[in-house]
Scaffold this motif. Structure first.
Motif, PDB file in Angstrom:
ATOM      1  N   ALA A 295     -56.523 -36.936 -72.919  1.00 46.77           N
ATOM      2  CA  ALA A 295     -57.439 -37.822 -73.648  1.00 46.77           C
ATOM      3  C   ALA A 295     -56.666 -38.883 -74.431  1.00 46.77           C
ATOM      4  O   ALA A 295     -57.116 -40.023 -74.556  1.00 46.77           O
ATOM      5  CB  ALA A 295     -58.327 -37.002 -74.590  1.00 46.77           C
ATOM      6  N   ARG A 296     -55.499 -38.520 -74.933  1.00 48.96           N
ATOM      7  CA  ARG A 296     -54.689 -39.508 -75.662  1.00 48.96           C
ATOM      8  C   ARG A 296     -54.245 -40.642 -74.749  1.00 48.96           C
ATOM      9  O   ARG A 296     -53.976 -41.750 -75.211  1.00 48.96           O
ATOM     10  CB  ARG A 296     -53.466 -38.828 -76.305  1.00 48.96           C
ATOM     11  N   GLU A 297     -54.163 -40.374 -73.442  1.00 46.00           N
ATOM     12  CA  GLU A 297     -53.836 -41.425 -72.467  1.00 46.00           C
ATOM     13  C   GLU A 297     -55.081 -42.186 -72.010  1.00 46.00           C
ATOM     14  O   GLU A 297     -54.998 -43.024 -71.116  1.00 46.00           O
ATOM     15  CB  GLU A 297     -53.157 -40.809 -71.229  1.00 46.00           C
ATOM     16  N   GLY A 298     -56.217 -41.842 -72.579  1.00 45.22           N
ATOM     17  CA  GLY A 298     -57.440 -42.537 -72.177  1.00 45.22           C
ATOM     18  C   GLY A 298     -58.097 -41.949 -70.942  1.00 45.22           C
ATOM     19  O   GLY A 298     -58.978 -42.570 -70.347  1.00 45.22           O
ATOM     20  N   ILE A 299     -57.687 -40.749 -70.556  1.00 48.76           N
ATOM     21  CA  ILE A 299     -58.310 -40.076 -69.408  1.00 48.76           C
ATOM     22  C   ILE A 299     -59.461 -39.210 -69.924  1.00 48.76           C
ATOM     23  O   ILE A 299     -59.239 -38.354 -70.794  1.00 48.76           O
ATOM     24  CB  ILE A 299     -57.276 -39.211 -68.649  1.00 48.76           C
ATOM     25  N   PRO A 300     -60.685 -39.431 -69.433  1.00 50.19           N
ATOM     26  CA  PRO A 300     -61.853 -38.705 -69.971  1.00 50.19           C
ATOM     27  C   PRO A 300     -61.909 -37.258 -69.475  1.00 50.19           C
ATOM     28  O   PRO A 300     -62.690 -36.905 -68.601  1.00 50.19           O
ATOM     29  CB  PRO A 300     -63.044 -39.519 -69.462  1.00 50.19           C
TER      30      PRO A 300
END
Lengths: 354, 354
Positions: free
Chosen positions: B161-166
């Motif tokens: 999630a920190r990488e923007g992956i949902p």
């Protein structure tokens, strides 16, 4: 044990019908209110003291048969063997767990907890409850909300396990709970029943879920409990919160009066039986906490009323008190004035009060 | 989006059949090996550096179309808004998430991770894999194992999630996965499909589950992947581990030779295509790491062979290298010697090698 598993008869439901045959009756569904187990105004902060005392009382209630024992049972052997549990990294010598060392207690409970200071900020900032997963903010908020509430779930499962309660986290989104315009649309209780049959205590929580109409929403712990009560027909349901029960006005008001008994008619309408209207001397005015996105006391009473109509007594009381222990044991005596809390029951099943 | 949800057609299976119609094809199932993302000999210790690089590569692979872009996409906006994420408690100003601010990437991935130094100690101390839930030690070990592996799952979901992956955590036990003598007996993939259709990346893990014959066992991530590959028919499957691939002997042996290509015949037997037997000049001897309760390389090859027989290429390579990025993008070129890893594919579908 294992009966329900051998007959694959999933308590799957598209909105609240059916019930499983041939299983041990469920003793109790407990709601751990977000206000009771977290510090509501401090982001993602657990009220460790309150949570610890709730878990200890749960253990005591599970160990007490219906007859009730005077002295609390010995504390169980911790089932949390994680590094963060501190000095006893692997507390296990195999000898600790003889065939008969575990107290044979009735842990046929389901636990559901609220979010408190976990999840609420993330959900309200992004508007997850309003739906719209095509919006990047809502999708991110959905992910962030689930991270927050599942981290609380993990800590509650750990706290229960440290008391020797065989708890298993079951996140509603992952279990396939979904809604249609915020009403439960599907909820597969089969795995909850299998877990109970295997001797575990399922621990669910309010969660971000998929909604068939608006994409997503927040499914509150109270709605989960209402749905599970319909499916599993527990003997009683306990809501643990940070005040003694339901009051006629905000409990912070010094004139607030605790509503001791609420009866629910067959048509779903409810009225206060104790104190009497003369004692109250005024109209009942129910609190709704403004900061609670999933509804405050009014939601709680409506949800509880649905449960009570099934003939299941609902006890609302303050976590970590003598009253919560009595409620968790299912030993609330209607005729005593000593027990402080709110009983919500069906008028059909309620004893006649003078 | 949402197509699969509107037609309730659950990919429920009692042992590996069926497949969902009318949904976006799954691009990839990725296994994050326990050895790659944890420090295997240190209890419950994440290899943060390796995990971070895996997540960054996953994001890059999702952002690259099949054509492939030369420069990595900008890092996504974090979806982990938890207090522990540090300085940016609520990193969200609503403006960060415009309608179109998210890179429209193909994140039609399922991620499954192993346990590494999470869960293994708890499971092996108590013998969860051997069953016997009536024994207090096994029951406690089951609870302790799940606490450990779900805490790892939470950390991996957060890192993604920190990488923007949902990413959304989906714990197999809670989702109702169960086994019969360690083979998958039931696995409801419906919620995985709903999550994919809604644009999320499901993150599963090896877990303690109920077993219909022996009470309970450990369901490994590799078995989960095999089962999901059969149900969801991804374009390719990637196993990320801590070595470059499958070797002919323990990779710590200086004479160990990397097996570059393994082909699987229709009867399930497999043979090494590259290097040739002459190059190898000896019988292939496969490593099985003794400390790995769910099987080492031999299990991995057998599981991979089942997947390859379906016509799905399987890439095994080292996490956090240029090779893993190529594998995650699905751009392994069979004819180049530059890519280091093991390809396992069906002899029927494999290009003829000279």
């Amino acid at each position: 044990m294992g009966d329900a598993r051998k007959k694959p008869n999933p308590a799957s439901s598209s909105s609240g019908e059916t019930l499983i045959e041939g299983r041990r009756p469920l003793r109790c569904i407990v709601k751990l209110g977000g206000a009771a187990i977290t510090r509501k105004n401090e982001l993602e902060s657990i009220n460790e003291e309150s949570l610890g005392s709730v878990c200890a009382q749960l253990r005591e209630a599970m160990a007490s048969s219906s007859i009730g024992s005077a002295s609390p049972p010995p504390r169980g052997i911790s089932m949390d063997w994680s590094r963060r549990s501190g000095d006893r990294i692997l507390p296990v010598s195999v000898d600790d767990f003889g065939e008969h060392s575990a107290v044979d207690f009735d842990n046929n409970f389901v636990i559901v907890h609220g979010a408190g200071s976990f999840g609420h900020f993330q959900a309200s900032t992004s508007g997850v409850h309003k739906g719209g997963l095509h919006l990047p903010l809502v999708k991110a908020g959905f992910v962030a909300t689930r991270i927050s509430v599942t981290s609380l779930n993990l800590e509650i499962v750990r706290a229960l396990a440290r008391e020797g309660i065989p708890s298993v986290g079951m996140s509603p989104f992952a279990c396939g709970w979904s809604t249609q315009k915020r009403n439960v649309a599907s909820a597969d209780a089969a795995q909850i029943i299998h877990s109970l049959s295997a001797g575990f205590v399922p621990v669910l929580h309010g969660d971000a879920v998929l909604d068939h109409l608006q994409g997503c929403t927040i499914l509150s712990g109270d709605v989960i409990i209402r749905h599970l009560a319909q499916l599993l027909m527990p003997k009683y349901v306990v809501f643990l919160t940070d005040v003694l029960g339901v009051y006629d006005r905000p409990p912070s008001d010094p004139n607030a009066i605790l509503l001791r008994e609420i009866v629910v008619d067959e048509d779903g309408s409810w009225s206060v039986l104790k104190p009497t209207l003369e004692q109250l001397k005024k109209e009942v005015e129910i609190t709704v906490a403004a900061h609670d996105t999933t509804g405050g006391m009014e939601t709680k009473i409506s949800e509880a009323a649905v449960i009570a109509r099934l003939g299941i007594d609902v006890y609302i009381t303050k976590a970590g008190t003598e009253h919560s222990l009595i409620a968790l044991k299912g030993q609330v005596d209607n005729d005593t004035e000593d027990w402080l809390g709110t009983v919500i029951r069906s008028s059909k099943h309620a004893p006649l009060s003078a």
